[in-house]
Design a protein around this motif. Structure first.
Motif, PDB file in Angstrom:
ATOM      1  N   LYS A   1       0.958  -1.349   0.182  1.00 34.03           N
ATOM      2  CA  LYS A   1       0.012   0.025  -0.054  1.00 34.03           C
ATOM      3  C   LYS A   1       0.942   1.291  -0.132  1.00 34.03           C
ATOM      4  CE  LYS A   1      -2.814  -0.941   3.444  1.00 34.03           C
ATOM      5  NZ  LYS A   1      -4.163  -1.117   4.316  1.00 34.03           N
ATOM      6  N   ALA A   2       1.840   1.136   0.705  1.00 30.59           N
ATOM      7  CA  ALA A   2       2.950   2.460   0.724  1.00 30.59           C
ATOM      8  C   ALA A   2       3.392   2.756  -0.719  1.00 30.59           C
ATOM      9  CB  ALA A   2       4.202   2.095   1.774  1.00 30.59           C
ATOM     10  N   HIS A   3       3.739   1.556  -1.509  1.00 29.86           N
ATOM     11  CA  HIS A   3       4.301   1.658  -2.758  1.00 29.86           C
ATOM     12  C   HIS A   3       3.366   2.355  -3.533  1.00 29.86           C
ATOM     13  CE1 HIS A   3       5.722   0.377  -6.790  1.00 29.86           C
ATOM     14  NE2 HIS A   3       4.523   0.165  -7.004  1.00 29.86           N
ATOM     15  N   ALA A   4       2.130   1.798  -3.472  1.00 33.41           N
ATOM     16  CA  ALA A   4       1.000   2.448  -4.338  1.00 33.41           C
ATOM     17  C   ALA A   4       0.787   3.723  -4.146  1.00 33.41           C
ATOM     18  CB  ALA A   4      -0.253   1.664  -4.174  1.00 33.41           C
ATOM     19  N   GLN A   5       0.948   4.133  -2.747  1.00 39.89           N
ATOM     20  CA  GLN A   5       0.632   5.604  -2.562  1.00 39.89           C
ATOM     21  C   GLN A   5       1.692   6.436  -3.101  1.00 39.89           C
ATOM     22  OE1 GLN A   5      -1.459   6.443   0.968  1.00 39.89           O
ATOM     23  NE2 GLN A   5      -0.216   8.305   1.392  1.00 39.89           N
ATOM     24  N   ALA A   6       2.810   6.044  -3.022  1.00 37.88           N
ATOM     25  CA  ALA A   6       4.053   6.788  -3.503  1.00 37.88           C
ATOM     26  C   ALA A   6       4.062   6.881  -4.999  1.00 37.88           C
ATOM     27  CB  ALA A   6       5.357   6.220  -2.983  1.00 37.88           C
ATOM     28  N   TRP A   7       3.643   5.816  -5.615  1.00 37.03           N
ATOM     29  CA  TRP A   7       3.462   5.965  -7.144  1.00 37.03           C
ATOM     30  C   TRP A   7       2.415   6.711  -7.430  1.00 37.03           C
ATOM     31  CZ3 TRP A   7      -0.227   5.290 -10.917  1.00 37.03           C
ATOM     32  CH2 TRP A   7       0.273   5.298 -12.140  1.00 37.03           C
ATOM     33  N   HIS A   8       1.278   6.926  -6.834  1.00 37.36           N
ATOM     34  CA  HIS A   8       0.143   8.052  -7.263  1.00 37.36           C
ATOM     35  C   HIS A   8       0.598   9.166  -6.878  1.00 37.36           C
ATOM     36  CE1 HIS A   8      -3.299   5.325  -8.483  1.00 37.36           C
ATOM     37  NE2 HIS A   8      -2.853   4.347  -7.532  1.00 37.36           N
ATOM     38  N   SER A   9       1.218   9.581  -5.801  1.00 35.08           N
ATOM     39  CA  SER A   9       1.848  10.610  -5.809  1.00 35.08           C
ATOM     40  C   SER A   9       2.814  11.172  -6.620  1.00 35.08           C
ATOM     41  CB  SER A   9       2.522  10.769  -4.116  1.00 35.08           C
ATOM     42  OG  SER A   9       3.063  12.178  -4.039  1.00 35.08           O
ATOM     43  N   TYR A  10       3.419  10.474  -7.243  1.00 39.99           N
ATOM     44  CA  TYR A  10       4.639  10.873  -8.263  1.00 39.99           C
ATOM     45  C   TYR A  10       3.583  11.199  -9.544  1.00 39.99           C
ATOM     46  CZ  TYR A  10       8.558  11.205 -11.295  1.00 39.99           C
ATOM     47  OH  TYR A  10       9.774  11.860 -12.285  1.00 39.99           O
ATOM     48  N   ASN A  11       2.753  10.071  -9.589  1.00 38.92           N
ATOM     49  CA  ASN A  11       1.799  10.115 -10.900  1.00 38.92           C
ATOM     50  C   ASN A  11       0.981  11.568 -11.023  1.00 38.92           C
ATOM     51  OD1 ASN A  11       1.180   8.829 -13.437  1.00 38.92           O
ATOM     52  ND2 ASN A  11      -0.858   8.823 -12.672  1.00 38.92           N
ATOM     53  N   SER A  12       0.435  12.140  -9.952  1.00 40.89           N
ATOM     54  CA  SER A  12      -0.206  13.008  -9.993  1.00 40.89           C
ATOM     55  C   SER A  12       0.482  14.307  -9.715  1.00 40.89           C
ATOM     56  CB  SER A  12      -1.373  12.794  -8.778  1.00 40.89           C
ATOM     57  OG  SER A  12      -0.800  12.765  -7.526  1.00 40.89           O
TER      58      SER A  12
ATOM     59  N   GLY B   1       9.223   2.468  -9.890  1.00 44.46           N
ATOM     60  CA  GLY B   1       8.527   0.982  -9.891  1.00 44.46           C
ATOM     61  C   GLY B   1       9.156   0.290  -8.482  1.00 44.46           C
ATOM     62  N   ILE B   2       9.090  -1.113  -8.202  1.00 43.57           N
ATOM     63  CA  ILE B   2       9.613  -1.654  -7.203  1.00 43.57           C
ATOM     64  C   ILE B   2      10.646  -2.795  -7.391  1.00 43.57           C
ATOM     65  CG2 ILE B   2       7.727  -3.349  -7.203  1.00 43.57           C
ATOM     66  CD1 ILE B   2       7.377  -3.032  -4.168  1.00 43.57           C
ATOM     67  N   SER B   3      11.544  -3.237  -6.627  1.00 39.67           N
ATOM     68  CA  SER B   3      12.460  -4.300  -7.074  1.00 39.67           C
ATOM     69  C   SER B   3      12.228  -5.660  -6.121  1.00 39.67           C
ATOM     70  CB  SER B   3      13.820  -3.620  -6.842  1.00 39.67           C
ATOM     71  OG  SER B   3      14.927  -4.508  -7.310  1.00 39.67           O
ATOM     72  N   LEU B   4      12.009  -6.631  -6.699  1.00 36.82           N
ATOM     73  CA  LEU B   4      11.641  -7.759  -6.127  1.00 36.82           C
ATOM     74  C   LEU B   4      12.496  -8.938  -6.240  1.00 36.82           C
ATOM     75  CD1 LEU B   4       7.896  -7.602  -7.025  1.00 36.82           C
ATOM     76  CD2 LEU B   4       8.781  -6.697  -5.122  1.00 36.82           C
TER      77      LEU B   4
ATOM     78  N   ILE C   1       0.300  -5.669  -7.457  1.00 29.10           N
ATOM     79  CA  ILE C   1       0.640  -4.377  -8.343  1.00 29.10           C
ATOM     80  C   ILE C   1       0.231  -4.718  -9.883  1.00 29.10           C
ATOM     81  CG2 ILE C   1       2.571  -3.163  -9.203  1.00 29.10           C
ATOM     82  CD1 ILE C   1       4.108  -3.415  -6.447  1.00 29.10           C
ATOM     83  N   TYR C   2       0.304  -5.800 -10.450  1.00 32.33           N
ATOM     84  CA  TYR C   2       0.205  -6.028 -11.868  1.00 32.33           C
ATOM     85  C   TYR C   2      -1.228  -6.428 -12.106  1.00 32.33           C
ATOM     86  CZ  TYR C   2       4.980  -4.856 -13.072  1.00 32.33           C
ATOM     87  OH  TYR C   2       5.842  -4.098 -13.225  1.00 32.33           O
TER      88      TYR C   2
ATOM     89  N   SER D   1      -8.398  -1.821  -6.825  1.00 33.67           N
ATOM     90  CA  SER D   1      -8.263  -0.834  -7.875  1.00 33.67           C
ATOM     91  C   SER D   1      -7.152   0.221  -7.723  1.00 33.67           C
ATOM     92  CB  SER D   1      -9.490  -0.287  -8.131  1.00 33.67           C
ATOM     93  OG  SER D   1      -9.669   0.790  -9.134  1.00 33.67           O
ATOM     94  N   TYR D   2      -6.820   0.729  -6.412  1.00 32.41           N
ATOM     95  CA  TYR D   2      -5.728   1.906  -6.397  1.00 32.41           C
ATOM     96  C   TYR D   2      -4.385   1.054  -6.569  1.00 32.41           C
ATOM     97  CZ  TYR D   2      -3.501   5.670  -3.803  1.00 32.41           C
ATOM     98  OH  TYR D   2      -2.776   6.769  -3.477  1.00 32.41           O
ATOM     99  N   ILE D   3      -4.439  -0.232  -5.994  1.00 30.29           N
ATOM    100  CA  ILE D   3      -2.770  -0.616  -6.053  1.00 30.29           C
ATOM    101  C   ILE D   3      -2.514  -1.286  -7.770  1.00 30.29           C
ATOM    102  CG2 ILE D   3      -1.655  -2.579  -5.420  1.00 30.29           C
ATOM    103  CD1 ILE D   3      -3.134  -2.268  -2.715  1.00 30.29           C
ATOM    104  N   LYS D   4      -3.379  -1.634  -8.362  1.00 33.56           N
ATOM    105  CA  LYS D   4      -3.277  -2.266  -9.687  1.00 33.56           C
ATOM    106  C   LYS D   4      -2.743  -1.171 -10.574  1.00 33.56           C
ATOM    107  CE  LYS D   4      -5.549  -4.653 -13.350  1.00 33.56           C
ATOM    108  NZ  LYS D   4      -6.872  -5.387 -13.928  1.00 33.56           N
ATOM    109  N   GLY D   5      -1.659  -1.872 -11.391  1.00 33.14           N
ATOM    110  CA  GLY D   5      -1.326  -0.799 -12.242  1.00 33.14           C
ATOM    111  C   GLY D   5      -0.097   0.389 -11.671  1.00 33.14           C
ATOM    112  N   THR D   6       0.231  -0.017 -10.627  1.00 34.04           N
ATOM    113  CA  THR D   6       1.230   1.278  -9.867  1.00 34.04           C
ATOM    114  C   THR D   6       2.680   0.740 -10.047  1.00 34.04           C
ATOM    115  OG1 THR D   6       1.018   0.207  -7.860  1.00 34.04           O
ATOM    116  CG2 THR D   6      -0.423   2.013  -8.206  1.00 34.04           C
ATOM    117  N   SER D   7       3.108   0.558 -11.474  1.00 37.60           N
ATOM    118  CA  SER D   7       4.518   0.168 -11.676  1.00 37.60           C
ATOM    119  C   SER D   7       4.759   0.747 -13.101  1.00 37.60           C
ATOM    120  CB  SER D   7       5.041  -1.147 -11.248  1.00 37.60           C
ATOM    121  OG  SER D   7       6.277  -1.411 -11.206  1.00 37.60           O
ATOM    122  N   ASP D   8       5.875   1.647 -13.301  1.00 42.97           N
ATOM    123  CA  ASP D   8       6.182   1.785 -14.569  1.00 42.97           C
ATOM    124  C   ASP D   8       7.332   0.892 -15.104  1.00 42.97           C
ATOM    125  OD1 ASP D   8       4.662   4.153 -14.322  1.00 42.97           O
ATOM    126  OD2 ASP D   8       6.292   5.085 -13.250  1.00 42.97           O
TER     127      ASP D   8
END
Length: 394
Positions: free
Chosen positions: A62-73, A84-87, A121-122, A157-164
């Protein structure tokens, strides 16, 4: 913690976004969750078996998704960067490729490793096999609900797609088989997976106990990520070998062979169609490695930590890796072999320099401590003699 992390990410975007164009929110979050909240080997050192790691991972996602949305908006239009995220994940190969149970166990191994974070995420939610198995075991253990947290419809819905892009770290491979005996322990990540990890005794044994050189597993993991997550842009963020314990430190021919095998398999994966954008070998320098501190050495450059100035010495793999990235691959076998021989010649010279390091340290000590001390004493003695001389004359 999600909001705190978002504040931190925004501060970074604001301060460095004019220069930094590739952002990784978390690096190897599986290890953070498992060793921090399951085994207790890493900070914060908690042993909340079968629960803590899932809750920690839930909030990391959830923290990853919120950071992605913050950058995106807020930042993307102006800074034009990627988030992105590194796994990190090893490849899991079925022991018996004709056994449905082993095939399912190997798939489960990958979903509990890579899919645990990548699938939300995907695809918007945890892998189905994780939900089913953890949910079933939770009921068997007398719990009213699954130990695996649940995302709400809005969160999915908020988390899905949060990775470039997908950052992928990979080091080795395991053979996987179904565990055919019951566990006597209570809830745990290992029991939820219900599998056994094995290694082939013929695989080259590298420096760390867990690390074996199995290049073909790298190509298969890249293919798995390509097909599972819609062929995302992939940056290989970690891939390398640690110091072999009983070898000359700078002539790291085992690392050269490791790099050759793994990079070649990555090039094959690119030909297969994997959308690989970059590769980073692990790592540039010997550095702090989790709870192992400075004992595990992964660097291209050997760092003499016992010296106050921390001098750095290039290992043989430096020259070899430089040739690979300059050529962007392997031109022909004869030229690649010449890279290998030249690299080993160079490292022997550097080994002589490293062997002379204690003498240089003593000379430095003489220069920095003994010489100034002697000079100071000479000045003081001269002053005392001068004073005595003046008194006798008066």
């Amino acid at each position: 913690m999600v909001n705190y992390f978002s504040d931190y990410a925004d501060l970074c975007f604001e301060a460095f976004g004019d220069r930094v164009k590739h952002w990784i929110t978390f690096s190897d979050p599986r290890t953070m969750a498992e060793k921090g909240f399951e085994t207790g080997h890493h900070a914060p050192g908690l042993q909340l078996h079968g629960t803590g790691l899932y809750r920690a991972a839930h909030h990391i996602i959830k923290a990853h998704a919120q950071a992605w949305h913050s950058y995106n908006s807020t930042w993307r239009a102006k800074q034009r960067g990627l988030v992105g995220i590194s796994l990190n994940c090893d490849w899991g190969e079925p022991v018996d490729i004709s056994s449905p149970k082993d095939i399912e166990a190997a798939e489960r191994y990958l979903q509990f490793c890579l899919g645990w974070f990548a699938n939300p995420i995907y695809a918007g939610d945890y892998p189905q096999v994780m939900k089913e198995r953890i949910g079933k075991k939770s009921v068997e253990q007398g719990l009213d609900m699954s130990r695996l947290p649940v995302f709400s419809l809005q969160e999915k819905s908020y988390i899905k797609g949060t990775s470039d892009f997908l950052g992928l770290g990979h080091f080795t491979t395991r053979y996987i088989t179904e565990r055919n005996y019951p566990s006597r322990q209570g809830p745990s990540y290992q029991n939820d997976r219900d599998l056994v990890e094995l290694v082939d005794p013929n695989w080259p044994d590298l420096g760390s106990k867990w690390l074996y050189s199995v290049p073909w597993g790298f190509r298969r993991l890249l293919h798995f990520a390509q097909t599972q997550y819609g062929n995302p842009p992939i940056y290989v963020t970690e891939n390398g070998a640690s110091q072999k314990l009983h070898c000359t430190q700078l002539c790291d021919e085992w690392r050269i062979q490791y790099l050759k095998g793994y990079i070649n398999e990555m090039l094959k994966a690119i030909k297969d169609g994997a959308n690989i954008k970059g590769y980073t070998s692990w790592s540039l320098l010997d550095k702090f490695e989790w709870e192992k501190g400075y004992s595990d050495r992964y660097g291209f450059y050997y760092v003499e930590f016992n010296n106050r100035n921390k001098p750095r010495y290039p290992k043989a793999s430096v020259q070899y890796y430089e040739k690979i990235i300059t050529a962007n691959g392997f031109p022909n076998p004869r030229e690649v072999e010449s890279w290998y021989l030249k690299a080993l010649e160079t490292c022997s010279i550097n080994n002589q320099m490293l062997a002379a390091e204690p003498l240089l340290s003593h000379m430095q000590m003489v220069t920095e401590i003994v010489v100034p001390t002697v000079c100071t004493l000479c000045v003081l003695i001269s002053a005392v003699l001068l004073m005595l001389l003046l008194r006798s004359q008066s």
